[in-house]
Motif scaffolding. Structure first.
Motif, short mmCIF file in Angstrom:
data_model
loop_
_atom_site.label_atom_id
_atom_site.label_comp_id
_atom_site.label_asym_id
_atom_site.label_seq_id
_atom_site.Cartn_x
_atom_site.Cartn_y
_atom_site.Cartn_z
N ASP A 105 0.79 -1.13 -0.09
CA ASP A 105 0.09 0.01 0.11
C ASP A 105 0.98 1.23 0.04
N ARG A 163 -2.68 -7.54 4.89
CA ARG A 163 -3.71 -6.65 5.24
C ARG A 163 -5.04 -7.22 4.67
N THR A 186 -17.26 -1.71 6.33
CA THR A 186 -16.19 -1.43 5.00
C THR A 186 -16.51 0.10 4.63
N ASP A 223 -15.14 2.49 7.17
CA ASP A 223 -13.55 2.56 7.02
C ASP A 223 -13.22 3.41 5.72
N PHE A 224 -14.05 3.22 4.77
CA PHE A 224 -13.66 3.95 3.52
C PHE A 224 -13.78 5.49 3.78
N GLY A 262 -13.40 6.82 6.57
CA GLY A 262 -12.33 7.39 7.73
C GLY A 262 -13.05 7.24 9.02
N PRO A 282 -6.21 3.44 12.79
CA PRO A 282 -5.19 2.78 12.25
C PRO A 282 -4.14 2.37 13.42
N SER A 318 -8.12 -3.23 7.47
CA SER A 318 -9.33 -3.08 7.18
C SER A 318 -9.52 -2.94 5.69
N GLU A 346 -10.26 0.58 4.40
CA GLU A 346 -9.11 1.38 4.32
C GLU A 346 -8.29 1.20 3.05
N ALA A 405 -9.98 2.86 0.16
CA ALA A 405 -9.65 4.29 -0.02
C ALA A 405 -8.45 4.30 -0.52
N GLN A 406 -7.50 3.84 -0.01
CA GLN A 406 -6.09 3.72 -0.76
C GLN A 406 -6.08 3.56 -2.34
#
Length: 344
Positions: free
Chosen positions: A130, A139, A281, A284-285, A287, A292, A296, A299, A302-303
């Protein structure tokens, strides 16, 4: 005693009908295997070896932290098993270190990368890294386990609350039912997302906080089905006979009425689990989910959004998420057909 053989026969019939649904049965097997494997994530994916043979002694670093001095180093801090010095000590003079299939933890950073992060898939990181240099496969494994365990807990808690409230409404009826229905209507109109944003700004984010916040809203859909089953069954002859014999209300509710009203509860369990996974999900997307560096799926998505060129982030996470939801949906459809009263 006269009813137990019939119940066993009905259960056997339902199990055979469920196994006859090959799609649902295979989905259950696949999902169970994946979940059991994820419970052993520390053995499958870890930056620490699960067994070290050093100077004739056996060490288990995944269960216990050993200082570097244990293996001939100079520091009292925990050994870094990817450090060249430590790896040389563990591979010379008959010493051996046995690493997991994926030698990376969910929070460990690959400092030996020769390219900027996020790095594409390669021999060291099978699904790439990531934007912080952490292994994506690790992850995903840990994130899948967290999502399923969270879904189990949220489904169990929401189901218990929904069963209790629905049973009270349906059995007592009258003003109790009327008052609780008005309360549910008001409570369901509350802006859940805004409340989550407010609580996330007040309290430190945690899995327990998310579980509590989501469970206080997630019981209402199920309570309606349980209420309907209790309203239908409370005036049946066997319930009236039990009342005439002096059987208590709690006994009638949870020993006689509840087993006959469990069909909608059981058939909705996989769908509720998939909804819980999607909820976690999504948060977490945005935030608003787990803190952290907790692994997730949201997350990682989102990355992937923030790094469009890193296709392996979005593609791998999307595959795990969609695959999990599809398996749960197939299981739910098979359960719905199995418990269909028209096919008993």
């Amino acid at each position: 005693m006269t009813q137990s053989p019939g119940r066993e026969k009905l259960s056997s019939r339902r199990w055979r009908r469920f196994k006859a649904n090959r799609r649902g049965y295979c989905s259950l097997l696949i999902f169970s295997c994946l979940f059991l494997l994820s419970l052993c994530a520390e053995v499958l994916s870890n930056d620490k070896p699960f067994l070290v043979i050093y100077q004739g002694d056996a060490y288990f670093p995944i269960f216990k932290a050993y200082p570097e001095t244990t293996f001939g180093g100079d520091f009292e801090t925990e050994a870094d098993y990817h450090d060249p010095f430590v790896r040389e000590r563990l591979s010379s003079n008959g010493n051996r270190a046995f690493f997991p299939l994926n030698p990376h933890g969910y929070a460990s950073i690959n400092l030996a990368l020769n390219e900027p992060v996020p790095a594409p898939p390669g021999p060291e990181n099978y699904l790439g890294t990531d934007d912080r240099g952490r292994d994506v496969l690790a992850r995903l494994i840990y994130g899948f386990r967290l999502s399923v365990l969270f879904a189990f807990a949220l489904t169990l808690l929401g189901t218990l609350i929904g069963i209790i409230t629905g049973a009270i409404q349906g059995y007592l009826g009258g003003r109790t039912d009327l008052f609780m229905q008005r309360f549910i209507e008001i409570w369901s109109a509350m802006p859940e997302l805004y409340l989550l944003i407010i609580f996330a700004s007040i309290f430190a984010p945690s899995v327990l906080l998310l579980l509590i916040l989501l469970s206080i809203f997630g019981w209402m859909g199920l309570s309606d089905y349980v209420r309907a089953e209790f309203l239908k069954g409370r005036n049946l002859d066997y319930v009236r006979a039990a009342k005439a014999l002096g059987v208590g209300n709690l006994t009638i509710m949870f020993r006689h009425l509840l087993p006959n009203g469990m069909t909608p509860v059981i058939t909705f369990l996989p769908f509720r689990m998939s909804g819980a996974i999607l909820a976690l999900t999504s948060l977490d997307f945005l935030g608003l989910g787990v803190p952290p560096p907790t692994p997730s799926l949201g997350e990682l998505l989102a990355q992937g959004k923030n790094n469009i060129e890193a296709w392996w982030l979005s593609l791998s996470t999307f595959g795990v998420l969609v695959g999990t939801l599809v398996l749960l949906i197939f299981i739910g459809e098979a359960l719905r057909e199995t418990f269909d009263p028209r096919k008993v």
